[in-house]
Design a protein around this motif. Sequence first.
Motif, PDB file in Angstrom:
ATOM      1  N   GLU A  69     -27.324  34.284  -0.255  1.00 37.25           N
ATOM      2  CA  GLU A  69     -28.601  34.117   0.446  1.00 37.25           C
ATOM      3  C   GLU A  69     -28.798  35.136   1.567  1.00 37.25           C
ATOM      4  O   GLU A  69     -29.938  35.478   1.904  1.00 37.25           O
ATOM      5  CB  GLU A  69     -28.694  32.696   1.015  1.00 37.25           C
ATOM      6  CG  GLU A  69     -28.702  31.621  -0.066  1.00 37.25           C
ATOM      7  CD  GLU A  69     -28.552  30.231   0.513  1.00 37.25           C
ATOM      8  OE1 GLU A  69     -29.552  29.708   1.033  1.00 37.25           O
ATOM      9  OE2 GLU A  69     -27.440  29.674   0.461  1.00 37.25           O
ATOM     10  N   ASP A  70     -27.706  35.628   2.133  1.00 33.28           N
ATOM     11  CA  ASP A  70     -27.858  36.539   3.268  1.00 33.28           C
ATOM     12  C   ASP A  70     -28.003  37.999   2.856  1.00 33.28           C
ATOM     13  O   ASP A  70     -28.206  38.869   3.699  1.00 33.28           O
ATOM     14  CB  ASP A  70     -26.683  36.387   4.242  1.00 33.28           C
ATOM     15  CG  ASP A  70     -25.336  36.674   3.593  1.00 33.28           C
ATOM     16  OD1 ASP A  70     -25.289  36.827   2.351  1.00 33.28           O
ATOM     17  OD2 ASP A  70     -24.329  36.744   4.322  1.00 33.28           O
ATOM     18  N   GLU A  71     -27.918  38.296   1.560  1.00 29.22           N
ATOM     19  CA  GLU A  71     -28.112  39.663   1.092  1.00 29.22           C
ATOM     20  C   GLU A  71     -29.607  39.998   1.047  1.00 29.22           C
ATOM     21  O   GLU A  71     -30.447  39.110   0.913  1.00 29.22           O
ATOM     22  CB  GLU A  71     -27.497  39.848  -0.295  1.00 29.22           C
ATOM     23  CG  GLU A  71     -25.978  39.767  -0.319  1.00 29.22           C
ATOM     24  CD  GLU A  71     -25.423  39.975  -1.719  1.00 29.22           C
ATOM     25  OE1 GLU A  71     -25.698  41.031  -2.318  1.00 29.22           O
ATOM     26  OE2 GLU A  71     -24.730  39.072  -2.220  1.00 29.22           O
TER      27      GLU A  71
ATOM     28  N   ILE B  31     -35.855  39.493   8.659  1.00 26.67           N
ATOM     29  CA  ILE B  31     -34.736  39.688   9.575  1.00 26.67           C
ATOM     30  C   ILE B  31     -34.948  40.940  10.419  1.00 26.67           C
ATOM     31  O   ILE B  31     -34.166  41.223  11.325  1.00 26.67           O
ATOM     32  CB  ILE B  31     -33.399  39.773   8.807  1.00 26.67           C
ATOM     33  CG1 ILE B  31     -33.441  40.881   7.748  1.00 26.67           C
ATOM     34  CG2 ILE B  31     -33.088  38.444   8.160  1.00 26.67           C
ATOM     35  CD1 ILE B  31     -32.149  41.026   6.964  1.00 26.67           C
TER      36      ILE B  31
ATOM     37  N   SER C  79     -34.512  38.933   3.154  1.00 24.30           N
ATOM     38  CA  SER C  79     -33.265  38.444   2.558  1.00 24.30           C
ATOM     39  C   SER C  79     -33.581  37.483   1.418  1.00 24.30           C
ATOM     40  O   SER C  79     -34.708  37.001   1.283  1.00 24.30           O
ATOM     41  CB  SER C  79     -32.419  37.731   3.615  1.00 24.30           C
ATOM     42  OG  SER C  79     -33.027  36.491   3.978  1.00 24.30           O
TER      43      SER C  79
ATOM     44  N   ALA D 285     -32.568  34.511   1.294  1.00 23.27           N
ATOM     45  CA  ALA D 285     -32.909  33.233   1.925  1.00 23.27           C
ATOM     46  C   ALA D 285     -34.371  33.223   2.345  1.00 23.27           C
ATOM     47  O   ALA D 285     -35.081  32.220   2.153  1.00 23.27           O
ATOM     48  CB  ALA D 285     -32.010  32.985   3.134  1.00 23.27           C
TER      49      ALA D 285
END
Length: 565
Positions: free
Chosen positions: A165-167, A412, A187, A189
């Motif tokens: 999820e953080d990629e 992000i 991301s 997510a």
Amino acid sequence: MNVVVPDYPTVMHALVAQAERGSDGSRMTVVPEPGRMETRRYDEVLEDALRCAAVLAEHGVGRGDRVLFCLPTSWTFVTAFFGCQLLGAAPTAIAVPTSFGRAAGFDGQVKELVAYLRPAAVVARAAVVEASEAVADTVFIDGDELLERAASAEASLRQFRLPSEDELAFVQCTSGSTGRPKGVMISHANLAANLMQSAVATGWSAEDTTVSWLPLYHDMGLMSGIMVPTYTGSDTVLMPPTQFLRSPVEWLRNISAMGGTLAAAPNFAYGYTADRVRDSDLANVDLSSWRMAFCGAEPIHPGTIERFVDRFQQWGLRQDVFMPCYGMAEATLTITMSPHNAPVRVDTIDRTAAGTHGQVIDVEPDDPNGMQVVACGAAVVGTEVRVVDGDGNPLGDNQIGDIQFRSPARTIGYFGLPQETAAAIAEPDWWKTGDVGYLRDGEIRITGRSKDLIIIRGANYFPSDFEQAVESVPGVRLGTVVAVGHRPEDGDSEELHLIVESYVPADQQEPLRQAVRSAVSAKTGVPVAQVHLVPRRSIPKTTSGKLQRAKARQLFIENPASSPA
């Protein structure tokens, strides 16, 4: 605030789940030209994406890399985009240059973005690849050759790892309507959250079919045309934007033929379709399946909505089909959405009170000083929206100020631009949209962009108010009017300048200027300092069709000697 809980942690998990349905699964259809449809089930899409991933890996693309896509709407785009994500790389899609050669091909936006994003590969049409220069650590790949190689028997189905999820899922380049493009990092997510938010807000399900002509390099086109259908396991039909612009009736014919239930477009497209489609083009067209027409990406005009519904009602279009919405790339896409099949809500407010004092005072719809504002709905589940004053203090209902949001779908940050990212965030985690508007009964209304306000003798005016008045004048091309404020060197205040594309001959231009002045004066009471008539396609726009007011001011007012002929 309710919390959004995604059905799948990433869109790749969703793609695998849809593929597992096999012959019972939904389908993606690309319509490269009228009358020719190329349809594939999701299991076939996944297999093609895996093969593309294998070929991209042969070219050195790996996890954490960025890949720039400069491709038209096509199977190459769809499968290579997914293939890139299966490798753990982050794709970025941009517009295909309208002409080729060194200036318009590689040496234009492509070269600039290669320098900015530093991609491991650029996947593009042959003309762009041929015009490219050698760039360290960047491979240029012909999209047609990539798809041909991926389809060959030698291309192995590469083993893949579903992303975390953080990629990064992708990098979305902002349109650049207020400056140079920025790479918005989304991301997995962020993406999964917004896909779930959109599905909940619209009731989007596997029973739906979306029909989209929007460019896939634009956030609305990418999300509504590919991402949400994949996440919900629904059918989707993709048309090239050029097909819509040449013949907008093809959009309606595809909705009719495919039983389309959902479609999205900016305000201009609905007006364009209503004006360009003839009754004789609509033989056997049935629009009764269309349950939601999303409208966003630019200011929404009530008259356009009314004209579109009135125009196509006899072909089965629902009166309550429109869903005004509000979003931006920094939110992945959707921030607010109107209720299902509810009447479009329009406020008529006093323009002087709004522009000068930031106050919302309701007036009668026919008030000569009235300004119409469309409600764009409440925040989607998991998102919060607020309006603040110049010091960042939250404002109550019916007070105009700067719009901010926070959401699990919020970017992000901007790629490689930490200062710009920090400047866009109001502590603790509110994002400054740059838009101006007000809340009423929990729903947002957009009145303009903070950087676009025109200040004449201490009074603030919204450019869209002047632009709508000009567009009512015969001889003015719709969607090609820019209103800007400009203060002369010896002046004490800004003056109103109008940059107008026109198709009238030279001997009719002065009467047109007078008609424009009269229309603006009658509508707003503001005198026009100058009307700048310019040829067709002179006003600069972003790749998503937004007017670039700052650039137009620079070209035609501040430095007219360098403006295009």
